[in-house]
Design an enzyme around this catalytic site. Structure first.
Site, PDB file in Angstrom:
ATOM      1  N   ASP A 190      46.711 -31.626 -16.135  1.00 14.96           N
ATOM      2  CA  ASP A 190      47.853 -30.717 -16.256  1.00 14.96           C
ATOM      3  C   ASP A 190      48.816 -31.031 -15.114  1.00 14.96           C
ATOM      4  OD1 ASP A 190      49.450 -28.178 -16.698  1.00 14.96           O
ATOM      5  OD2 ASP A 190      47.776 -27.751 -18.033  1.00 14.96           O
TER       6      ASP A 190
ATOM      7  N   HIS B  39      50.788 -33.856 -15.757  1.00 13.66           N
ATOM      8  CA  HIS B  39      52.043 -33.431 -16.376  1.00 13.66           C
ATOM      9  C   HIS B  39      53.210 -33.471 -15.395  1.00 13.66           C
ATOM     10  CE1 HIS B  39      49.739 -30.956 -19.679  1.00 13.66           C
ATOM     11  NE2 HIS B  39      49.441 -32.247 -19.675  1.00 13.66           N
TER      12      HIS B  39
END
Length: 400
Positions: free
Chosen positions: A225, A248
């Protein structure tokens, strides 16, 4: 009778000697300020729950009137749940050289916490040791994509720490976030190594909320993430020399779920992103409450095969459960993207999608060079509801 009198006369002296010996033994580590968890019962066999020994060592160190260190020497420890609470009487160090394992699966003592440090000033967490969250045993049970109210244990929580330092430690395979900051002030984080596979769910590296004066530097973060996510109430965040990937990227938000969410003051400089989904990103929900995202500097950044290197997304809706017909009410202003170069794995190298009702203001783009060599053509830019100021050269060209 004489024997009894002798015993009565000698007994206080004997008791004094035993009491002195007991005191010396019990406080042997306190003499030099080091509280070794093994002296408080930790066995480090990789099976026994050493949580009580860790907390006991901490409580004794915290009571010390002089600087103290809780030492976790080499070895493999299992800790089910540990909360290390201040305020302490003097500066305190938690020095980790071993491996601390969480219990496997989601049948944990606490659904939201594993290791917690809170309510302290002049605290230092240091060492070359590892916090291992045993995440691979829990990820198959993660249903957060279906249930937004899901609760999973965060590996390391730092809450209400002032004038403190986190350095050198490793966090591996968390069940949920690796590190969460809440209510911290003047906290320095450096030389960290944070890792989880790119397909591990919700394994944010560092999440910051309600904190100010946070410095993250010289660290390697690769997760499933965000490498770093900056949430509501964050101010004056400085991120330098961070290597991000996989993950991310470094993200502000998402903002707009709660009332009057604000992030003010962020610098991301001299960082490298490699094969991340995004690079630097600001994201807000559509149909949001009022809020503000302001005074951001993204400078001297290298992108290596990054999906979307530069992003402002005011229509962020990951689970398609949003009213996209109502524009975000988060105001974004005073943002600069400068000296950003490298390669984009998609055509969308620059995407600035701002709110129709609250267009982005004072956005500057200067000297960017982002190349895409795919069969779908060269890199492009997308701008809506924003008129950026252009400085120097721009590749791809910024189309307003």
């Amino acid at each position: 009778m004489m024997g009894l009198m002798r015993f009565i006369n000698v007994f206080p002296k004997v008791c004094s000697i035993f009491f002195l010996l007991f005191s010396v033994a019990a406080n042997a580590d306190a003499v030099n300020g080091v509280f070794n968890v093994k002296n408080f019962g930790a066995v480090a066999d990789g099976k026994t729950d050493d949580a009580k020994a860790f907390v006991s060592a901490w409580e004794n160190a915290c009571k010390s009137n002089s600087a103290a260190t809780v030492l976790v020497p080499e070895g493999t420890y299992v800790v089910s749940l540990a909360t290390f609470t201040g305020p302490c009487n003097a500066p305190i160090v938690f020095e980790l050289h071993g491996v601390i394992n969480a219990q496997p699966g989601l049948n944990t003592v606490d659904k939201e916490n594993w290791i917690v440090f809170k309510y302290m000033k002049n605290f230092t967490l240091t060492g070359d040791g590892v916090f291992h969250g045993q995440g691979s045993t829990a990820w198959p049970q993660n249903v957060c994509s279906k249930n937004s109210d899901c609760k999973l244990p965060i590996s390391l929580r730092f809450s209400f720490l002032n004038d403190s330092t986190i350095q050198g430690i490793q966090s591996v395979d968390c069940k949920f976030f690796h590190i969460n900051l809440l209510g911290c002030y003047n906290l320095k984080m450096r030389n960290l190594n944070i890792s989880a596979p790119k397909d591990s769910p919700n394994t944010d590296g560092i999440h910051i909320g309600q904190s100010s004066g946070i410095e993250i530097s010289s660290s390697v973060i690769g997760t499933g993430d965000d490498c770093v996510s900056i949430g509501q109430g964050s101010r004056n965040i400085n991120i330098t020399g961070v290597y991000c990937g996989p993950g991310h990227g470094i993200s502000v938000g998402s903002l707009g779920k709660a009332k009057d969410e604000q992030v003010i003051g962020l610098t991301v400089r001299n960082c490298t992103f490699t094969e991340t989904d995004n690079g630097v990103r600001i994201k807000t929900w559509p149909d949001s409450t009022d809020g503000l995202a302001s005074n951001f500097t993204f400078d001297d950044i290298v992108m290596n095969n990054v999906g979307s290197p530069i992003v402002i997304d005011q229509q962020y809706c990951p689970y398609n459960k949003c009213n996209l017909q109502v524009a975000s009410r988060i105001k974004i202003n005073n943002v600069s993207f400068t000296n950003i170069r490298g390669t984009s794995s998609t055509k969308d190298a620059v995407s600035l999608v701002c709110s129709q009702n609250f267009p982005c203001e004072n956005v500057q783009i200067g000297d960017i060079n982002l190349v895409h060599n795919g069969p779908d053509g060269p890199a492009i830019s997308t701008c809506s509801n924003v008129k950026p100021t252009l400085v120097g050269q721009q590749t791809p060209p910024i189309v307003v």
